[in-house]
Design an enzyme around this catalytic site. Structure first.
Site, PDB file in Angstrom:
ATOM      1  N   ASP A  12       0.824  -1.217   0.000  1.00  0.00           N
ATOM      2  CA  ASP A  12       0.000   0.000   0.000  1.00  0.00           C
ATOM      3  C   ASP A  12       0.850   1.256   0.000  1.00  0.00           C
ATOM      4  O   ASP A  12       1.535   1.564   0.978  1.00  0.00           O
ATOM      5  CB  ASP A  12      -0.925   0.008   1.210  1.00  0.00           C
ATOM      6  CG  ASP A  12      -2.030   1.056   1.109  1.00  0.00           C
ATOM      7  OD1 ASP A  12      -2.078   1.770   0.084  1.00  0.00           O
ATOM      8  OD2 ASP A  12      -2.833   1.160   2.041  1.00  0.00           O
ATOM      9  N   ASP A  32      -2.059   5.769  -6.640  1.00  0.00           N
ATOM     10  CA  ASP A  32      -2.376   4.982  -5.447  1.00  0.00           C
ATOM     11  C   ASP A  32      -2.494   3.509  -5.801  1.00  0.00           C
ATOM     12  O   ASP A  32      -3.216   3.147  -6.736  1.00  0.00           O
ATOM     13  CB  ASP A  32      -3.680   5.488  -4.829  1.00  0.00           C
ATOM     14  CG  ASP A  32      -4.006   4.811  -3.512  1.00  0.00           C
ATOM     15  OD1 ASP A  32      -3.079   4.585  -2.716  1.00  0.00           O
ATOM     16  OD2 ASP A  32      -5.191   4.509  -3.269  1.00  0.00           O
TER      17      ASP A  32
END
Length: 469
Positions: free
Chosen positions: A151, A341
């Site tokens: 992440d 992202d």
């Protein structure tokens, strides 16, 4: 004479007539907006794409062990994950979680841009769970291996620990600090004074525990002593089947990127795999070796204090569909900004940009029937049942410094089932109801099979279309 005996004496005249007719037909098609192609690969921003290649796959096509370099990456619920996963979530569940993540990112960034500094410390304990991709990382001596969510939106790395009060139901592993000869309780980074952490994620999942320091092993040649990570003892929520924790690749002080900077110089890259394949996560020189084949755009600061958020901001200037530039004003993407992202699934665009993209895509796909209804947040869907190949318009994201990222295939369309009755444009518009401007977010669906290199020290991100090999 030439007219009377044209077939015998003037064969070139017939050829000229045929060429003229062909050119006239081409011009007519061009003017009417119908793409003209030869066999196989399309031209002028279109690709002849097998419809079967756009549909979900349930068998792993990658060799055991994945690629030749780096840490193997698998999709959380893909057939290559070997995580003993349960039934994959439905598209509605995927998009619901994705909406929660996007709302949380925007809520967090709006608090940063508001200049309300008293909220920043609180926000540092808030992150946005939702990543679909797993890597294996080990802690301790001897090493104990765990499956962590990759992440770029988080800066804390943590895993579930033995003797947890509340444990993740689907996790398979627990870190046993008593079994490691190199473990120490609490912080080992001088500027970090807290020994405990409390992580709350966008979907209200939580991980609460203490910091610990131990040896982290990425690969046999990449071993880092005194790596500070979270030892989760009170964990709640749905992080996904077989998930043991989080690998934080954000820009914060405690992120894996920062704690390995002495060796890797804050450089890493990934290739996020398709559902039935295996990608790779590379650090340092291994990642940098890909640079010659990449196109780079500069990392930029967000407005106000957004750079403190740890997200990776870039300049998105425009979008093309097929061979048509949409000429969207760059200011549309500039406030509050654009981030890359790894955890958001579907790319989110400002309403003005999404409306232009949707209209251009529908025009380019005018020869194909629309599907009834929508698929969650995806509102532009086609019924391609019985269609073998589709002439799919290429979508190009134009970033600053001339870095054009070309998207086709599964980066453009989302397949719901195996009968091609509903294939949807894999982009969504930001909320129409919010009073605050929302970020443009480049999601992981548009990054699949791309090489994406983060060079924080040089302030740039690179893109390459070499696939995950």
């Amino acid at each position: 004479m030439c007219v009377r005996f044209m077939a015998i004496l003037c064969p070139s005249t017939a050829i000229y007539h045929l060429l003229f007719s062909s050119l006239l037909l081409f011009f007519s098609c061009y003017v009417s907006g119908i793409p003209v192609y030869g066999a196989g690969e399309g031209k002028d921003g279109f690709h002849s794409t097998p419809v079967s290649s756009l549909l979900p796959k349930n068998k792993c096509s990658a060799p055991a062990g994945g690629g030749s370099q780096g840490l193997p990456i698998t999709q959380k619920y893909g057939p290559c994950s070997r995580s003993g996963h349960s039934q994959p979530p439905s598209p509605q569940e995927i998009f619901g979680r994705d909406e929660s993540r996007v709302s949380f990112i925007n809520s967090k960034c709006n608090q940063y841009t508001s200049g309300n500094s008293k909220n920043h410390a609180h926000n540092n304990n808030l992150f946005d769970e939702g990543g679909n991709f797993l890597v294996d990382v080990a802690f301790g001596t001897p090493p104990q291996k765990f499956k962590l969510i990759l992440d770029t939106g988080s800066s804390i790395t943590w895993t579930q620990c033995k003797a947890c009060v509340n444990c993740l139901q689907d996790s398979h592993q627990y870190f046993d600090s008593s079994a490691s000869s190199t473990y120490s309780f609490g912080s080992c980074i001088p500027s970090t004074v807290e020994n405990n952490y409390n992580m709350t994620y966008g979907d209200e999942s939580t991980s609460v525990g203490n910091y610990g320091c131990d040896t982290m092993t990425l690969e046999p040649s990449d071993v880092f002593p005194k790596f500070q990570f979270g030892c989760g003892r009170n964990n709640k929520g749905d992080f996904g089947s077989g998930v043991d924790g989080m690998l934080g690749l954000g820009q914060g002080q405690l992120s894996t990127v920062s704690q390995t900077a002495s060796k890797f110089k804050k450089v890493f890259s990934y290739c996020l795999p398709e559902q039935n394949s295996i990608g790779s996560l590379l650090f340092g020189d291994e990642a940098t070796s890909q640079s010659p084949s990449l196109k780079f755009t500069s990392l930029v600061n967000g407005h106000g204090t957004l750079q403190e958020s740890g997200y990776y901001f870039v300049n998105l200037s425009d979008i093309s569909v097929g061979n048509e530039r949409l000429n969207i004003p760059s200011s549309v993407f500039a406030s509050p900004g654009t981030i890359i992202d790894s955890g958001t699934v579907i790319t989110r665009l400002p309403q003005q940009a999404y409306s232009a993209l949707k209209a251009a895509f529908q025009k380019a796909m005018a020869n194909y029937p629309l599907s009834n209804g929508t698929l969650g947040i995806l509102d532009t869907c086609y019924n391609l049942s019985g269609t073998k190949d589709v002439l799919l318009p290429e979508i190009v994201l134009h970033f600053g410094d001339g870095a054009d990222v070309r998207l086709n295939g599964k980066r453009v369309l989302w397949g719901e089932n195996d009968d091609a009755s509903r294939l949807c444009l894999a982009f969504a518009g930001n909320s129409k109801s919010t009073m605050n401007p929302e970020l443009t977010i480049i999601g992981n669906r548009q990054q699949v099979s791309l090489t994406v290199l983060y060079d924080i020290q040089e302030g740039r991100i690179g893109f390459g279309d070499n696939g995950c090999s």
